[in-house]
Write a protein that holds these residues in place. Structure first.
Motif, PDB file in Angstrom:
ATOM      1  N   ALA A  81       0.869  -1.263   0.010  1.00 50.52           N
ATOM      2  CA  ALA A  81       0.025   0.112   0.080  1.00 50.52           C
ATOM      3  C   ALA A  81       0.964   1.249  -0.015  1.00 50.52           C
ATOM      4  N   TYR A  82       0.534   2.265  -0.704  1.00 46.76           N
ATOM      5  CA  TYR A  82       0.963   3.523  -0.712  1.00 46.76           C
ATOM      6  C   TYR A  82       0.681   4.483   0.649  1.00 46.76           C
ATOM      7  N   ILE A  83       1.667   4.850   1.413  1.00 46.31           N
ATOM      8  CA  ILE A  83       1.350   5.480   2.664  1.00 46.31           C
ATOM      9  C   ILE A  83       1.619   6.896   2.484  1.00 46.31           C
ATOM     10  N   PRO A  84       0.611   7.932   2.429  1.00 43.22           N
ATOM     11  CA  PRO A  84       0.768   9.286   2.121  1.00 43.22           C
ATOM     12  C   PRO A  84       1.419  10.100   3.237  1.00 43.22           C
ATOM     13  N   THR A  85       1.903  11.392   2.685  1.00 40.42           N
ATOM     14  CA  THR A  85       2.642  12.263   3.639  1.00 40.42           C
ATOM     15  C   THR A  85       2.110  12.264   4.960  1.00 40.42           C
ATOM     16  N   SER A  86       0.457  12.645   4.761  1.00 40.59           N
ATOM     17  CA  SER A  86       0.017  13.067   5.992  1.00 40.59           C
ATOM     18  C   SER A  86      -0.046  12.104   7.145  1.00 40.59           C
ATOM     19  N   TRP A  87      -0.174  10.842   6.970  1.00 43.18           N
ATOM     20  CA  TRP A  87      -0.217   9.691   7.596  1.00 43.18           C
ATOM     21  C   TRP A  87       1.145   9.524   8.538  1.00 43.18           C
ATOM     22  N   ARG A  88       2.149   9.982   7.936  1.00 48.49           N
ATOM     23  CA  ARG A  88       3.323   9.729   8.618  1.00 48.49           C
ATOM     24  C   ARG A  88       3.875  10.905   9.575  1.00 48.49           C
ATOM     25  N   SER A  89       3.151  12.054   9.445  1.00 50.22           N
ATOM     26  CA  SER A  89       3.519  13.267  10.226  1.00 50.22           C
ATOM     27  C   SER A  89       2.331  13.986  10.678  1.00 50.22           C
ATOM     28  N   ASP A  90       2.458  14.775  11.683  1.00 53.25           N
ATOM     29  CA  ASP A  90       1.494  15.783  11.841  1.00 53.25           C
ATOM     30  C   ASP A  90       1.546  17.107  11.176  1.00 53.25           C
ATOM     31  N   SER A  91       2.646  17.020  10.429  1.00 59.66           N
ATOM     32  CA  SER A  91       2.826  18.197   9.360  1.00 59.66           C
ATOM     33  C   SER A  91       3.124  17.670   7.981  1.00 59.66           C
TER      34      SER A  91
END
Length: 208
Positions: A81-91
């Motif tokens: 699965a592709y894990i987008p930017t916003s899922w891995r950081s609060d910013s």
């Protein structure tokens, strides 16, 4: 394949258990005289230990490459699965997207099987695996529904020399990130998301 320590299989049972339910992958062989590699998608039968069996059509371009160099890789991947930017950081400024996936690569030495009995044996074992209900008829070198077609195929017996196994699910990150990613996968529910979520949860539950 790059394997960070936190992405490595915990033990042989982990990757063997994962691969046990997967029997389709890509067979990769070096190209002849500097040509591009030959990559063949195919079903295969892995015995769970040291041997992979399969057969391919005689006109397949892989044979010349194998005769030049019998070193091959059977590559299988799934639960991605592709894990987008916003899922891995609060910013979104500091977040970095990534891919989740499981992958096993079997590095093998190939033996080409051309005798009729040898090919019939490979076909017999493959059919018993892929069609376990027994609806494949007799498989023999000189009888049954397949013996006239044996000349159209060549068998492959692959001896496993090395296993590379990777489960890339952010094991080295904090629980807060895992929970955010898990919510995202469950809500998005694209093809592959459920498998990635299951692997992420399994790895977390079995973390040392």
């Amino acid at each position: 394949m790059l394997i960070h320590p936190w992405d490595a299989a915990r033990d042989d049972d982990e990757w063997r258990g994962w691969l046990r339910t997967r029997d389709f992958g890509q067979l990769a062989v070096n190209g002849v005289d500097g040509a591009a590699p030959v990559v063949v998608p195919t079903h295969f039968l892995y015995d769970g230990d040291a041997e992979v069996l399969l057969h391919l059509a005689r006109p397949n371009p892989i044979w010349a490459a194998l005769e030049a160099n019998p070193a091959v890789v059977v590559s299988v991947h799934d639960d991605y699965a592709y894990i987008p930017t916003s899922w891995r950081s609060d910013s979104p400024v500091t977040g970095v997207p990534t891919s989740y996936y499981a992958a096993v690569q079997l590095v093998c030495q190939a033996e080409i099987v051309d005798d009729r009995e040898g090919k019939a044996e490979i076909l017999r074992r493959q059919l018993a695996h892929h069609q376990p209900a027994g609806d494949h008829g007799e498989v023999a070198a000189d009888a049954g529904p397949y013996h006239r077609n044996l000349s159209a195929i060549r068998g492959l017996r692959l001896r496993v020399a090395e296993v590379r196994a990777k489960f890339k699910y952010d094991d080295h990150r904090q629980a807060e990130l895992h929970e955010r990613v898990a919510r995202g996968l469950a809500e998005r529910d694209l093809p592959g998301d459920a498998g990635a979520l299951n692997q992420q949860r399994r790895r977390r539950a079995t973390a040392p």
